[in-house]
Design a protein around this motif. Structure first.
Motif, PDB file in Angstrom:
ATOM      1  N   THR A  94     -34.733   3.150  20.601  1.00 31.64           N
ATOM      2  CA  THR A  94     -34.006   1.938  20.987  1.00 31.64           C
ATOM      3  C   THR A  94     -34.785   0.682  20.591  1.00 31.64           C
ATOM      4  N   PRO A 122     -21.275  -2.077  22.778  1.00 34.82           N
ATOM      5  CA  PRO A 122     -21.446  -0.910  23.669  1.00 34.82           C
ATOM      6  C   PRO A 122     -22.104  -1.244  24.996  1.00 34.82           C
ATOM      7  N   TYR A 123     -22.974  -2.260  25.005  1.00 36.86           N
ATOM      8  CA  TYR A 123     -23.676  -2.599  26.247  1.00 36.86           C
ATOM      9  C   TYR A 123     -22.704  -3.108  27.321  1.00 36.86           C
ATOM     10  N   VAL A 125     -19.845  -1.787  27.836  1.00 37.26           N
ATOM     11  CA  VAL A 125     -19.061  -0.636  28.314  1.00 37.26           C
ATOM     12  C   VAL A 125     -19.811   0.036  29.460  1.00 37.26           C
ATOM     13  N   PHE A 127     -21.340   2.873  31.843  1.00 43.66           N
ATOM     14  CA  PHE A 127     -21.932   4.168  31.522  1.00 43.66           C
ATOM     15  C   PHE A 127     -20.920   5.307  31.652  1.00 43.66           C
ATOM     16  N   ALA A 130     -18.535   5.227  28.753  1.00 45.44           N
ATOM     17  CA  ALA A 130     -19.253   5.674  27.548  1.00 45.44           C
ATOM     18  C   ALA A 130     -19.429   7.197  27.569  1.00 45.44           C
ATOM     19  N   TRP A 134     -17.959   9.747  24.711  1.00 45.38           N
ATOM     20  CA  TRP A 134     -18.844  10.614  23.922  1.00 45.38           C
ATOM     21  C   TRP A 134     -18.609  12.100  24.217  1.00 45.38           C
ATOM     22  N   VAL A 173     -26.566   8.889  22.977  1.00 46.45           N
ATOM     23  CA  VAL A 173     -25.635   7.954  23.633  1.00 46.45           C
ATOM     24  C   VAL A 173     -26.403   6.794  24.253  1.00 46.45           C
ATOM     25  N   TRP A 176     -27.389   4.401  21.533  1.00 40.54           N
ATOM     26  CA  TRP A 176     -26.187   3.668  21.098  1.00 40.54           C
ATOM     27  C   TRP A 176     -25.842   2.569  22.091  1.00 40.54           C
ATOM     28  N   TRP A 177     -25.955   2.864  23.378  1.00 42.97           N
ATOM     29  CA  TRP A 177     -25.560   1.911  24.432  1.00 42.97           C
ATOM     30  C   TRP A 177     -26.551   0.760  24.562  1.00 42.97           C
ATOM     31  N   LEU A 178     -27.863   1.033  24.372  1.00 37.17           N
ATOM     32  CA  LEU A 178     -28.894   0.053  24.728  1.00 37.17           C
ATOM     33  C   LEU A 178     -29.439  -0.738  23.537  1.00 37.17           C
ATOM     34  N   LEU A 241     -24.851   8.734  32.928  1.00 35.94           N
ATOM     35  CA  LEU A 241     -24.493   9.519  31.738  1.00 35.94           C
ATOM     36  C   LEU A 241     -24.667  11.009  31.995  1.00 35.94           C
TER      37      LEU A 241
END
Length: 302
Positions: A94, A122-123, A125, A127, A130, A134, A173, A176-178, A241
């Motif tokens: 990240t 994505p941030y 969205v 958890f 997400a 996924w 994931v 991708w999110w962070l 997640l």
């Protein structure tokens, strides 16, 4: 007759203490919320960790019993190992990806505003959302990722049903999110670096790599510290997640510390034991913050 050496005071000096009401009133709502929903529950959690309490009934004092039981509990050790493995998979990726994207999108490129928005999106969205998205993408039968791999002549991967791949799938994931969040913080840091320093380095004949090493990285150190700290905290406290995607399985391959804390406290109703796990997580994060602070101080003083 009054002595001149020790004159009696004829008047009293009254000192007025000015209370800064304006900042106090501005801070008061936050302080009330902090005390009620952060500090208070934290202190209560520490006290509960020294008891055996099952929500109903009177708590029984257990002293250090819950903490001694933790280190003989194989599930706790598995959760600790999984959390550390998850941290090592997600946090460095990240930070590095966030930095690389920030360096790229700090340049005057066409469409960079759109690219920044897409990467940061994505941030925004949740958890849980997400995780559901996924789950569909990882599906072995109709998931987009396995369909793509199959079209390339590669076999399907049991992302969430294999003990070998499940933790890595969740780490992907998380990255991708962070990453967009890390990128935004790095962009703010990069835009604070004076352009004159790069011009001076160019006059001295420095290459792009040398400018990055000797100008960008040192001046970006405080931002890097904040990014690393926030990423580590987010990754170490992973729960949503895991809960949505695998619920700790298959087996115990994705059982993390916070997930185990949830299971102990709210599924098995062992609030004292769950609170002890929370205290251990707090101590580990505090230790990591201390090490990072010392490391940053050495870097700044070097």
């Amino acid at each position: 007759m009054l002595s001149k050496a020790n004159p009696e005071p004829t008047t009293r000096t009254v000192r007025r203490i000015k209370i800064p009401w304006t900042p106090i009133l501005f801070l008061l709502p936050y302080l009330v919320v902090f005390l009620l929903f952060r500090f208070g529950p934290t202190v209560a959690g520490v006290l509960v960790s020294f008891t055996n309490w099952k929500v109903i009934g009177t708590p029984e004092w257990a002293g250090m019993g819950n903490y001694r039981a933790l280190f003989g509990d194989p599930l706790f050790l598995v959760a600790l190992k999984n959390t550390v493995a998850f941290l090592l998979m997600a946090a460095p990726a990240t930070v590095v990806l966030g930095l690389m994207l920030a360096l790229l999108l700090n340049k005057k490129l066409f469409g960079r505003a759109i690219a920044r928005t897409v990467i940061f999106a994505p941030y925004a969205v949740m958890f849980t959302v997400a995780g559901i998205i996924w789950n569909w993408m990882y599906d072995s039968n109709f998931g987009l990722i396995n369909q793509t791999l199959e079209s390339w002549g590669l076999g399907k991967v049991p992302w969430l049903t294999s003990e070998q791949f499940a933790l890595m799938a969740i780490a992907i994931v998380m990255v991708w999110w962070l990453t967009g969040y890390a990128m935004v913080l790095f962009l703010a840091g990069l835009q604070d670096i004076p352009e004159e320093l790069y011009e001076a380095a160019s006059i001295d004949g420095a290459s792009s790599l040398q400018k990055f090493r000797w100008v960008t990285l040192p001046l970006l150190a405080p931002t890097t510290f904040i990014v690393v700290m926030l990423v580590v905290i987010n990754v170490f406290q992973i729960f949503d997640l895991v809960y949505v995607m695998t619920n700790g399985g298959p087996g115990t391959s994705t059982l993390t510390l916070v997930h185990y804390m949830y299971v102990s406290a709210f599924s098995q109703l062992k609030l004292g034991y769950g609170s002890a796990i929370a205290v251990v997580v707090f101590v580990i994060l505090t230790a990591l913050a201390f090490v990072q602070t010392r490391f940053l101080r050495q870097e700044v003083n070097a």
